[in-house]
Design a protein around this motif. Structure first.
Motif, short mmCIF file in Angstrom:
data_model
loop_
_atom_site.label_atom_id
_atom_site.label_comp_id
_atom_site.label_asym_id
_atom_site.label_seq_id
_atom_site.Cartn_x
_atom_site.Cartn_y
_atom_site.Cartn_z
N THR A 156 25.42 -52.39 -14.98
CA THR A 156 24.63 -53.30 -15.76
C THR A 156 24.38 -52.73 -17.34
O THR A 156 24.41 -53.40 -18.43
N HIS A 157 24.19 -51.58 -17.34
CA HIS A 157 23.98 -50.95 -18.71
C HIS A 157 25.20 -50.94 -19.71
O HIS A 157 25.29 -51.42 -20.79
N ILE A 158 26.24 -50.75 -19.00
CA ILE A 158 27.76 -50.72 -19.76
C ILE A 158 28.08 -52.18 -20.21
O ILE A 158 28.38 -52.41 -21.16
N TYR A 159 27.58 -53.03 -19.39
CA TYR A 159 28.04 -54.41 -19.69
C TYR A 159 27.15 -54.92 -20.96
O TYR A 159 27.56 -55.47 -21.68
N ASP A 160 25.96 -54.30 -20.91
CA ASP A 160 24.91 -54.76 -21.93
C ASP A 160 25.63 -54.13 -23.21
O ASP A 160 25.60 -54.83 -24.44
N LEU A 161 25.89 -52.67 -23.21
CA LEU A 161 26.42 -51.98 -24.34
C LEU A 161 27.61 -52.77 -24.94
O LEU A 161 27.78 -52.92 -25.99
N ARG A 162 28.70 -53.38 -23.88
CA ARG A 162 29.81 -54.03 -24.54
C ARG A 162 29.37 -55.45 -25.02
O ARG A 162 30.02 -55.86 -25.91
N GLN A 163 28.39 -56.00 -24.52
CA GLN A 163 27.97 -57.37 -25.06
C GLN A 163 27.50 -56.95 -26.70
O GLN A 163 27.76 -57.69 -27.67
N ARG A 164 26.74 -56.05 -26.96
CA ARG A 164 26.26 -55.32 -28.22
C ARG A 164 27.40 -55.23 -29.08
O ARG A 164 27.41 -55.27 -30.20
N ILE A 165 28.36 -54.23 -28.65
CA ILE A 165 29.22 -53.61 -29.66
C ILE A 165 30.49 -54.20 -29.66
O ILE A 165 31.46 -54.36 -30.69
N ASP A 166 31.16 -54.98 -28.58
CA ASP A 166 32.48 -55.61 -28.53
C ASP A 166 32.37 -57.09 -28.70
O ASP A 166 33.45 -57.69 -29.33
N LYS A 167 31.54 -57.82 -28.06
CA LYS A 167 31.58 -59.22 -27.92
C LYS A 167 32.07 -59.83 -29.07
O LYS A 167 32.58 -60.78 -28.97
N ASN A 168 31.12 -59.89 -30.04
CA ASN A 168 31.32 -60.55 -31.41
C ASN A 168 32.12 -60.19 -32.40
O ASN A 168 32.02 -60.46 -33.54
N PHE A 169 32.89 -59.10 -32.09
CA PHE A 169 34.02 -58.47 -33.05
C PHE A 169 35.46 -58.87 -32.82
O PHE A 169 35.77 -59.24 -31.74
N THR A 170 36.34 -58.68 -33.66
CA THR A 170 37.58 -58.90 -33.68
C THR A 170 38.39 -58.05 -32.66
O THR A 170 39.38 -58.42 -32.05
N SER A 171 37.89 -56.70 -32.49
CA SER A 171 38.61 -55.85 -31.29
C SER A 171 37.48 -55.20 -30.73
O SER A 171 36.41 -54.75 -31.13
N ALA A 172 37.90 -54.85 -29.39
CA ALA A 172 37.07 -53.94 -28.40
C ALA A 172 37.28 -52.57 -28.56
O ALA A 172 38.41 -52.26 -28.87
N LEU A 173 36.14 -51.94 -28.68
CA LEU A 173 36.31 -50.08 -28.95
C LEU A 173 36.05 -49.61 -27.59
O LEU A 173 36.42 -48.67 -27.45
N ILE A 174 35.33 -50.15 -26.62
CA ILE A 174 35.01 -49.66 -25.34
C ILE A 174 36.01 -50.01 -24.36
O ILE A 174 36.29 -50.99 -24.23
N GLU A 175 36.54 -48.84 -23.90
CA GLU A 175 37.55 -49.23 -23.00
C GLU A 175 37.14 -48.54 -21.51
O GLU A 175 36.70 -47.36 -21.47
N THR A 176 37.60 -49.06 -20.47
CA THR A 176 37.55 -48.64 -19.25
C THR A 176 38.64 -47.88 -18.86
O THR A 176 39.84 -48.57 -18.98
N VAL A 177 38.79 -46.80 -18.20
CA VAL A 177 39.92 -45.84 -17.86
C VAL A 177 39.38 -46.13 -16.30
O VAL A 177 38.72 -45.35 -15.76
N HIS A 178 40.19 -46.77 -15.72
CA HIS A 178 40.03 -47.26 -14.05
C HIS A 178 40.02 -45.78 -13.28
O HIS A 178 40.86 -45.12 -13.48
N GLY A 179 39.00 -45.87 -12.62
CA GLY A 179 39.00 -44.73 -11.58
C GLY A 179 38.43 -43.44 -12.11
O GLY A 179 38.13 -42.67 -11.49
N VAL A 180 38.00 -43.40 -13.60
CA VAL A 180 37.79 -42.11 -14.17
C VAL A 180 36.18 -42.52 -15.01
O VAL A 180 35.13 -41.93 -14.66
N GLY A 181 36.18 -43.45 -16.02
CA GLY A 181 35.21 -43.56 -16.86
C GLY A 181 35.35 -44.49 -18.03
O GLY A 181 36.26 -45.57 -17.68
N LEU A 182 34.84 -44.18 -19.12
CA LEU A 182 34.85 -45.06 -20.44
C LEU A 182 35.18 -44.13 -21.45
O LEU A 182 34.99 -42.90 -21.56
#
Length: 188
Positions: free
Chosen positions: A151-177
């Motif tokens: 939930t906190h990661i979703y909130d962070l993505r909404q604030r940092i990536d949602k309204n911008f041209t490119s995403a900076l936060i990336e999930t590395v599956h099975g490991v983290g962010l």
């Protein structure tokens, strides 16, 4: 200006010196110089102390003359140290002292929790921050069983990536962010 170092014993009651040092650095963002004092001499203990943010390490028994000299050296170094107020990654800037960030000219207000997560990501970038590390940062040894971190990661993505041209936060599956540079491929 920082002039008084903290002296931490590894075997403090309730909260050991390693944990306290880690909290000073990660949770409280405190740049105070830290001198670890201990009777424990193994190299792994010393390496762990430095990795958690200690500036110096002194093993018992020691002379008061040496302790005084080390404290004076830490004070000299700390007097020239500036507390960094802003960290930058690509077009993102994060205030280290208050829950605020800026991206592409827009101010982003953060919650205390999203601020902690973002500071952890930006300080580690471009390396991956493991899920367990993020849970420990937020809840210590007692993470909730629910999907609170998600939930906190979703909130962070909404604030940092949602309204911008490119995403900076990336999930590395099975490991983290991690924070990545747009166009870079994910780590293997």
């Amino acid at each position: 200006m920082i002039t008084t170092p903290s002296l931490l014993d590894l075997m403090l009651p309730r909260l050991d010196g390693m944990t306290l040092c880690s909290k000073l650095r990660l949770e409280f963002q405190n740049p105070v110089p830290v001198l670890m004092l201990t009777a424990r001499d193994p190299i792994d203990d010393r390496v762990q102390g430095f990795a958690l943010g200690a500036d110096d390490y002194l093993v018992n028994p020691f002379s008061l003359k040496e302790l005084d000299a080390r404290i004076k050296a830490l004070v000299r170094r700390a007097q020239g140290r500036q507390v960094q107020g802003t960290l930058t990654w690509e077009d993102l800037q994060v205030d280290t002292r208050s829950p605020q960030a800026w991206r592409q000219g827009q101010t982003i207000n953060l919650t205390p929790t999203t601020h902690k997560l973002l500071l952890c990501l930006i300080r580690t970038a471009p390396a991956v921050v493991k899920k367990q590390e993020m849970e420990y940062l937020l809840w210590g040894d007692e993470p909730p069983e629910s999907g609170a971190l998600r939930t906190h990661i979703y909130d962070l993505r909404q604030r940092i990536d949602k309204n911008f041209t490119s995403a900076l936060i990336e999930t590395v599956h099975g490991v983290g962010l991690r924070l990545h540079k747009p166009g870079d491929s994910a780590p293997e």
